[in-house]
Design a protein around this motif. Structure first.
Motif: not given
Ligand code: HEC
Length: 161
Positions: A44-46, A148-154, A99-101
């Protein structure tokens, strides 16, 4: 053959069929397999990354056509519409598969959920900007979406080398 026998036979084959279906769905890498859920999330992320990337390439004039960009943003809008509970099922944090979560994602679920919820509206704005055809607006909406992507990844994604 009388009706009773026919009914018994019919019931047997339905039960057999259900068993076969159940056996099949639990035997393959189905939704209940945490490692498969991790893979699915990464897909999904990809898809989102690919979609956003196509728009970025288009904006920068790096080979993507307007059609590539519009397909990309459509993929992004679709993927970001998934239920966060399905994208981030419990039990899929780092340590499960590759997983990287971070576990923090589930400890701060309301934050994670609102981070996720911010993606689709941003992607829809990007889609509208693309349709409008104003490059400056597209670029602005692109930056807002990747934020919006970067905030969550951070906060919730471990950094891989
Ligand atoms: C709510 C949090 C959240 C949001 C919002 C989010 N991501 Fe992610 N993303 C993650 C997490 C967590 C991972 C690590 C997933 C894993 O390894 O299981 C990840 C991983 C990824 C990956 C790597 C996938 C892989 O193959 O390992 C890409 C690419 C990616 N995200 C792109 C995006 C893009 C593009 C957006 C915005 C359009 C986005 N993400 C929005 C949380 C998020």
């Amino acid at each position: 053959m009388n009706n009773r026998v026919v009914n018994v036979l019919a019931a047997t084959s339905v039960a057999g069929l259900l068993f076969a279906l159940f056996g099949l769905s639990s035997g393959t890498a189905g939704a209940a397999d945490p490692a498969a859920q991790v893979k699915e999330r990464q897909q999904t992320m990809k898809a989102m990354g690919g979609g956003l990337g196509a728009v970025a390439k288009y904006v920068k004039g790096e080979g993507a056509t307007a059609e590539d960009a519009s397909k990309g943003v459509a993929a992004l809008v679709a993927a970001s519409g998934k239920d966060p509970k399905a994208v981030f099922p419990e039990g899929t944090e780092v340590g499960v598969g590759d997983s990287a979560a971070k576990p923090e994602l589930w400890k701060n679920w309301s934050k994670a959920q609102s981070d996720w919820g911010a993606v689709q509206p941003a992607a829809q704005k990007l889609q509208a900007a693309l349709q409008g055809g104003d490059r400056a607006q597209v670029a602005q909406a692109l930056a807002a979406t990747s934020k919006t992507c970067g905030g969550c990844h951070e906060d919730f994604r471990i950094k891989k080398n």
